[in-house]
Enzyme design. Structure first.
Site, PDB file in Angstrom:
ATOM      1  N   ASP A 161      46.828  43.991  29.910  1.00 58.60           N
ATOM      2  CA  ASP A 161      46.755  43.209  31.137  1.00 58.60           C
ATOM      3  C   ASP A 161      46.511  41.740  30.807  1.00 58.60           C
ATOM      4  O   ASP A 161      46.941  41.261  29.753  1.00 58.60           O
ATOM      5  CB  ASP A 161      45.650  43.779  32.036  1.00 58.60           C
ATOM      6  CG  ASP A 161      46.011  43.724  33.502  1.00 58.60           C
ATOM      7  OD1 ASP A 161      46.052  42.608  34.057  1.00 58.60           O
ATOM      8  OD2 ASP A 161      46.247  44.786  34.104  1.00 58.60           O
ATOM      9  N   HIS A 232      42.937  39.872  36.770  1.00 58.13           N
ATOM     10  CA  HIS A 232      43.520  41.206  36.984  1.00 58.13           C
ATOM     11  C   HIS A 232      43.042  42.209  35.939  1.00 58.13           C
ATOM     12  O   HIS A 232      42.715  43.362  36.267  1.00 58.13           O
ATOM     13  CB  HIS A 232      45.042  41.068  36.958  1.00 58.13           C
ATOM     14  CG  HIS A 232      45.788  42.237  37.502  1.00 58.13           C
ATOM     15  ND1 HIS A 232      46.243  43.263  36.712  1.00 58.13           N
ATOM     16  CD2 HIS A 232      46.171  42.543  38.767  1.00 58.13           C
ATOM     17  CE1 HIS A 232      46.888  44.147  37.454  1.00 58.13           C
ATOM     18  NE2 HIS A 232      46.864  43.741  38.712  1.00 58.13           N
ATOM     19  N   SER A 418      48.541  48.437  41.284  1.00 62.13           N
ATOM     20  CA  SER A 418      47.823  48.064  40.055  1.00 62.13           C
ATOM     21  C   SER A 418      46.464  48.726  39.994  1.00 62.13           C
ATOM     22  O   SER A 418      45.898  48.892  38.911  1.00 62.13           O
ATOM     23  CB  SER A 418      47.633  46.546  39.998  1.00 62.13           C
ATOM     24  OG  SER A 418      48.800  45.895  39.559  1.00 62.13           O
TER      25      SER A 418
END
Length: 726
Positions: A161, A232, A418
């Protein structure tokens, strides 16, 4: 045609007794390691009448029980008069309870189970984490799953990520990771790849748009609008394995699992070449120029992607990872086709659900999805209103660079597929932590079989195979096997649990001439047995059954009649008879015990050629024409050979089956159906079958995709076939 007939002769070793030698050597090679025999422990209550077993003293009681049941039973302590613990070696508690329960003097017998402290958590945000509990239709039931396992072996999940930021709920949960972004401008570190996976922020502003190196790497279109840093990677990591039960912040779904932070996304995203190298490294494979990873991950989470077909590069890397790690990927947030890499073979793709259990509008969906999980949804859309069902997780308070630890909440909320994928990654991590012997293929099969059935929200349309950003009711055809159920997944993952059988052809080598076609979709089995009537006519029966709590599949055998012939016009079939109970229990994915009424038969996968096949090969399983129900076909491809069975009816309406085999070229050019007779009945003793005709009718079969084909019947009529989704 000569080659086809030779292939048929080889294929039909299933009808040759000598094949038992091959099977025996294969089965012996797969025998599990020896272990100590299980100890059954049950609680028994005898009926409150003046029967001998209730009145008998302990030793007299166990002596009588041992003689009557033919097993050595030992006495345990008495709970009350006529209420006692009994034990026996060499069987499970469930098996002993079942045998004792059959005695007339027994009121009930049940396993003496071990109870544990409730695995609750004191994290202050936990009461809001609806997706970890069982309070909403789509909730994943981790709170109950923790009773079975909390990741005590500290199994590692790789998060590929944006990297990681410092957070007190993650500080003790990380193993050393790596930054795989090779472009220094995208990496924002001046050097590119490095041993530091820290996330410096992926914000975009005027300073970024004015940097020629970044513009060159990203393109002006991806930099057109300002955006704050997403953090994220930190958010995904928190959902999987935030420190749990530490009186701080949130609970991680994986409790004691560990995170391998691997940075692959920088400014404007990440290159496939960096992501692919990171996937290999995360699983413990060597990458040139990078130190080997001393902490290989058993699960790789990819909450990233783009709306493109799967590439050969991803297919190649995934093939290398097939025996190393389970790759879990988000389906995407475009409301349309599944993106890459989630749409690649071998990936466990995850679609997103609303709290009610229907597909959240933005979630991508399609046949590539393996399972669905909560993605977060807000319901209320007015300004300054809190999001009602967000995914709470770890984050950072910085708008551009990292500033300090933070948590997402109802106003600064996180939603998306996600955040569905990390829940599935956590569940798989807990599964392999509970049972390290699980292979990636077994883990994927078990988590899909354990899924909860989709719910149907009233007045909500079903999802269709088109782009649609509206919520819709899921089906297994385009949203995967069902809704993630962590508790059921861990139960199936337990070393004591049964296996999920492979799809394909099954047989008993000692009973050649009859066989079984089996497929599992979600938690449901569809099976056909092709055998013979007492008069010798070939006949087939089908059974559909759901997975039971103990890992078995059960249902009733049904026979149909009066339906469509092999080449005649369509006519609907009717049920001729049903009620014969069927149960399938599998010790391994390729060895099972099939019970048909009072008959038990040990079956194993029928291997007729090496199983490697290209991704474009037709899918193994049931095929049909939806407008001609009552008749079906089962197709399996092993290597270069296709094996086809047609389940149809004769001129007077009796169910009858035919088989054919050969290469794809053979089927395109034309081959023949073969019919057998005089073999074994469904529940009777074994008798060998004989070939009735090797030219029962001509056929052609042309595949237009892995899920679609055109079948030419003996009368020259073409029938469009597609995969049967049940």
């Amino acid at each position: 045609m000569t080659e086809s007939r030779n292939c048929m002769r080889l294929l039909l070793r299933i009808f040759h007794v000598l094949s038992v030698l091959v099977f025996c050597s294969h089965a012996m090679a797969q025998l599990p390691p020896a272990s100590s025999p299980p100890l059954a422990r049950v609680i028994v209550k005898f009926k409150d009448d003046d029967n001998f077993l209730r009145r008998a003293a302990g030793l007299e009681r166990t002596k009588s029980l041992s003689a009557r049941l033919g097993i050595q039973i030992a006495q345990g302590h008495e709970i009350a008069t006529g209420f006692q613990v009994l034990t026996a070696k060499g069987m499970t508690s469930e098996q002993l309870a079942a045998q004792i329960s059959q005695l007339d003097e027994v009121e009930f017998a049940e396993p003496d189970e071990l109870r544990k402290i409730n695995a609750s958590t004191n994290d202050p945000v936990f009461h809001k984490q609806w997706y970890l509990q069982n309070t909403q239709a789509s909730s994943s039931n981790f709170s109950a799953a923790w009773e079975m396992g909390t990741g005590a072996r500290q199994t590692i999940v790789a998060v590929l990520d944006t990297g990681i930021t410092d957070h007190p709920d993650l500080r003790n949960k990380l193993v050393p990771g790596y930054n795989f972004i090779s472009n220094p401008s995208l990496a924002m570190n001046g050097v590119g790849r490095s041993a530091n996976p820290a996330d410096p922020g992926d914000y975009i502003d005027a300073s970024v748009r004015n940097d020629p190196a970044i513009v060159s790497a990203c393109g002006a279109e991806d930099l057109a609008f300002d955006q704050y840093s997403s953090w994220h990677g930190t958010q995904v990591a928190g959902l999987i394995a935030a420190q749990t039960n530490n009186v701080l912040g949130m609970a991680g779904a994986g409790w004691d699992l560990r995170i391998l932070p691997v940075r692959v996304l920088g400014k404007c995203g990440g290159r496939d070449s960096d992501i692919l190298a990171a996937m290999l490294w995360s699983a413990g494979l060597s990458v040139p120029g990078i130190p080997d990873n001393p902490n290989p991950a058993r699960v790789i989470n990819l909450s990233l992607g783009s709306a493109r077909p799967c590439t050969k590069s991803y297919a190649s890397v995934l093939a290398q990872l097939s025996g190393k790690a389970v790759v879990v990927a988000a389906a995407g947030n475009d409301g349309g086709p599944v993106g890459t890499p989630a749409n690649c073979p071998g990936v466990l793709a995850v679609a997103g659900l609303r709290n009610q259990g229907d597909k959240v509008g933005y979630s991508s969906y399609g046949k590539e999805v393996g399972i669905s999980a909560p993605a977060g949804n807000c319901i209320n859309t007015e300004a300054n209103q809190p999001c009602l069902f967000p995914m709470y997780t770890t984050s950072n308070s910085g708008l551009k660079g990292p500033v300090g630890p933070a948590m997402t909440d109802e106003f600064n909320y996180t939603v998306g597929t996600s955040f569905s994928a990390p829940l599935v990654s956590a569940a798989v991590g807990l599964m392999v932590d509970l049972n390290p012997a699980l292979t990636p293929a077994e883990a994927k099969a078990k988590i899909k079989v354990a899924a909860k059935p989709f719910v149907q929200v009233p007045e909500r349309p079903f999802c269709e195979s088109t782009n649609d950003l509206s919520p819709c009711n899921c089906t297994s055809a385009i949203c995967g096997s069902g809704m993630l159920d962590a508790l059921a997944a861990l139960k199936l993952a337990s070393p004591q649990s049964l296996a999920v059988p492979e799809a394909g052809w099954w047989w008993n080598p000692d009973e050649s001439g009859s066989a079984y076609s089996i497929e599992i979709q979600g938690n449901r089995l569809f099976m056909a047995a092709f055998t013979y009537t007492p008069e010798g006519r070939a006949v087939w029966h089908v059974a559909a059954g759901n997975l039971t709590q103990d890992g078995r599949f059960g249902g009733d055998i049904t026979e149909y009649a009066g339906g469509q012939t092999l080449s005649g016009p369509y006519r609907p079939a009717q049920v001729k008879g049903s009620g014969i109970p069927m149960q399938l229990e599998c010790k391994t994915p390729v060895t099972c015990t099939l019970s048909l009424a009072d008959r038990r038969v040990e079956i194993t996968r029928f291997r007729y050629e090496a199983t490697e096949q290209p991704p474009s090969a037709p899918e193994t399983g049931w095929w049909w024409n939806a407008d001609e129900s009552g008749r079906g076909f089962f197709i399996e491809v092993q290597g270069n050979t296709i094996f086809l069975a047609g389940y149809t009816y004769d001129d007077v309406g009796n169910a009858v089956w035919y088989i054919a085999s050969g290469s794809a070229a053979d089927f395109r050019g034309g081959t023949s159906w073969t019919e057998y007779a005089n073999g074994q009945t469904l529940t009777g003793t074994y008798q060998a079958a004989q070939m009735k005709s090797n030219a029962a009718g001509l056929l052609k079969l042309v595949f237009t995709s892995p899920k679609k084909a055109v079948l030419t019947l003996p009368d020259g009529r073409n029938v469009a076939l597609q995969r049967f989704e049940f």
